[in-house]
Design an enzyme around this catalytic site. Structure first.
Site, PDB file in Angstrom:
ATOM      1  N   LYS A  51       0.844  -1.200   0.000  1.00 54.23           N
ATOM      2  CA  LYS A  51       0.000   0.000   0.000  1.00 54.23           C
ATOM      3  C   LYS A  51       0.884   1.257   0.000  1.00 54.23           C
ATOM      4  O   LYS A  51       0.601   2.227  -0.691  1.00 54.23           O
ATOM      5  CB  LYS A  51      -0.928  -0.006   1.226  1.00 54.23           C
ATOM      6  CG  LYS A  51      -1.984  -1.107   1.159  1.00 54.23           C
ATOM      7  CD  LYS A  51      -2.707  -1.324   2.478  1.00 54.23           C
ATOM      8  CE  LYS A  51      -3.552  -2.598   2.407  1.00 54.23           C
ATOM      9  NZ  LYS A  51      -4.242  -2.911   3.661  1.00 54.23           N
ATOM     10  N   GLN A  95      -5.340  -1.605   9.911  1.00 53.49           N
ATOM     11  CA  GLN A  95      -4.990  -2.889   9.316  1.00 53.49           C
ATOM     12  C   GLN A  95      -5.559  -4.035  10.163  1.00 53.49           C
ATOM     13  O   GLN A  95      -5.415  -4.049  11.382  1.00 53.49           O
ATOM     14  CB  GLN A  95      -3.454  -2.995   9.197  1.00 53.49           C
ATOM     15  CG  GLN A  95      -2.967  -4.209   8.431  1.00 53.49           C
ATOM     16  CD  GLN A  95      -3.374  -4.221   6.960  1.00 53.49           C
ATOM     17  OE1 GLN A  95      -3.511  -3.187   6.318  1.00 53.49           O
ATOM     18  NE2 GLN A  95      -3.597  -5.402   6.424  1.00 53.49           N
ATOM     19  N   ASP A 118     -11.283   1.775   3.369  1.00 51.38           N
ATOM     20  CA  ASP A 118     -11.415   0.318   3.229  1.00 51.38           C
ATOM     21  C   ASP A 118     -12.838  -0.075   2.825  1.00 51.38           C
ATOM     22  O   ASP A 118     -13.066  -1.175   2.324  1.00 51.38           O
ATOM     23  CB  ASP A 118     -11.115  -0.362   4.574  1.00 51.38           C
ATOM     24  CG  ASP A 118      -9.719  -0.955   4.648  1.00 51.38           C
ATOM     25  OD1 ASP A 118      -9.187  -1.355   3.598  1.00 51.38           O
ATOM     26  OD2 ASP A 118      -9.173  -1.016   5.765  1.00 51.38           O
TER      27      ASP A 118
HETATM   28  N1  GUN Z   1      -6.273  -7.234   6.155  1.00 48.95           N
HETATM   29  C1  GUN Z   1      -6.310  -7.978   5.040  1.00 48.95           C
HETATM   30  N2  GUN Z   1      -6.823  -7.265   4.015  1.00 48.95           N
HETATM   31  C2  GUN Z   1      -7.128  -6.051   4.508  1.00 48.95           C
HETATM   32  C3  GUN Z   1      -7.677  -4.867   3.941  1.00 48.95           C
HETATM   33  O1  GUN Z   1      -8.030  -4.799   2.756  1.00 48.95           O
HETATM   34  N3  GUN Z   1      -7.820  -3.813   4.783  1.00 48.95           N
HETATM   35  C4  GUN Z   1      -7.467  -3.869   6.080  1.00 48.95           C
HETATM   36  N4  GUN Z   1      -7.664  -2.800   6.822  1.00 48.95           N
HETATM   37  N5  GUN Z   1      -6.962  -4.942   6.647  1.00 48.95           N
HETATM   38  C5  GUN Z   1      -6.784  -6.024   5.856  1.00 48.95           C
END
Ligand code: GUN
Length: 286
Positions: A51, A95, A118
């Site tokens: 990211k 996350q 998200d």
């Molecule tokens: N953990 C695994 N995939 C994701 C995601 O797309 N967003 C977040 N916040 N945590 C994750």
């Protein structure tokens, strides 16, 4: 068989986002995302790295807040609330997974829906039910799948689509988005009596469970479109939930892992951040 090349399509999306970011910056607005990481789960750290790289490419500003594994639930809520208040912050991502002593639904609920890049907040998930017009700030993984299918000119209307996995952040919103596009959708999960019967019926098979080798060739219809959202590490190697080599021989289209849904998820996160930034700074309603 044609490959659904998520890496390629994601680069196109990221380039478009980069242009949008340049435009916003020339208007004096600098899109910014906060990523909150609790603990040091290795898979999460690896996702965060991807990211961050996408932010560097697109010009979206990045602020990472690293908190110890022992962080109290209340403390994390406070951190989110502070980020909600900040005028310079347009996106908030906590996350997942969070440590067991933290109640994840409350944390997601605490995020301002306008900054929920998200797309996990109940407000953003709920409005997706209305129609495609209300899919702004939708969850990035299913949105990435839709974008990839669109890019390859695949119209799902009228298709029999089977989604394997019913999580709140992948399977359920994926099924909703397909229904919004007039596919006939079956959602399979842990209690499904006969998985193979449902996968064999699918013109479009989307799998996001996290179980390597779950889908074998005998479970797939000839000519099916197969999208593998799984991301598993087996003997140090990344693989999806679909037995790629076997299934590719039967499928009309298939996503690879890596290089399929993963890069599309990250690209959609960047896109959501720009959308959130535009909405917040131009005071448009969601
Ligand atoms: N953990 C695994 N995939 C994701 C995601 O797309 N967003 C977040 N916040 N945590 C994750």
């Amino acid at each position: 068989m044609k490959l659904l090349d998520g890496k390629l399509v994601s680069q196109k999306v990221l380039s478009e986002v980069k242009e949008d970011v340049e435009q916003l910056k020339s208007d004096g607005i600098s899109p910014k995302i906060a990523v909150v990481m609790v603990g040091d789960n290795p898979a999460s750290l690896s996702y965060i790295k991807q990211k961050r790289k996408a932010c560097e490419f697109t010009g979206i500003e990045w602020e990472q807040i690293d908190l110890p594994e022992s962080t109290k639930h209340e403390k994390l809520i406070e951190v989110v609330e502070e980020l909600n208040k900040r005028k310079d912050m347009h996106g908030i991502l906590v996350q997942l997974p969070l440590p067991d002593h933290i109640y994840t639904p409350e944390v997601i609920k605490a995020i301002d829906p306008k900054k929920d890049v998200d797309g996990f907040h109940a407000y953003n998930l709920g409005k997706m039910f209305l129609s495609t017009d209300f899919e702004e700030l939708a969850p990035c993984t299913p949105m990435g799948v839709i974008k990839m299918l669109d890019e390859y000119g695949i119209d799902v209307a009228g298709m029999d689509a089977t989604v394997v996995g019913a999580s709140n952040i992948v399977g359920k919103p994926m099924s909703t988005m397909l229904l919004n596009r007039q596919a006939t959708v079956t959602t399979c999960h842990i209690k499904t009596k006969d998985l193979k019967k449902n996968t064999l019926n699918a013109d479009l098979l989307i799998v996001g469970v996290g179980k390597a080798g779950l889908i074998t060739a005998d479970m797939v219809k000839d000519g099916a479109i197969v999208v593998d959202i799984g991301c598993n590490r087996v003997d140090g190697k990344l693989c999806g939930d679909v037995d790629f080599d076997e299934v590719a021989a039967k499928a009309s289209y298939i996503t690879p892992v890596p290089g399929g849904c993963g890069p599309m998820t990250v690209a959609c996160l960047m896109e959501n951040t720009v959308i959130a930034c535009e909405r917040l700074t131009k005071e448009k309603d969601l």
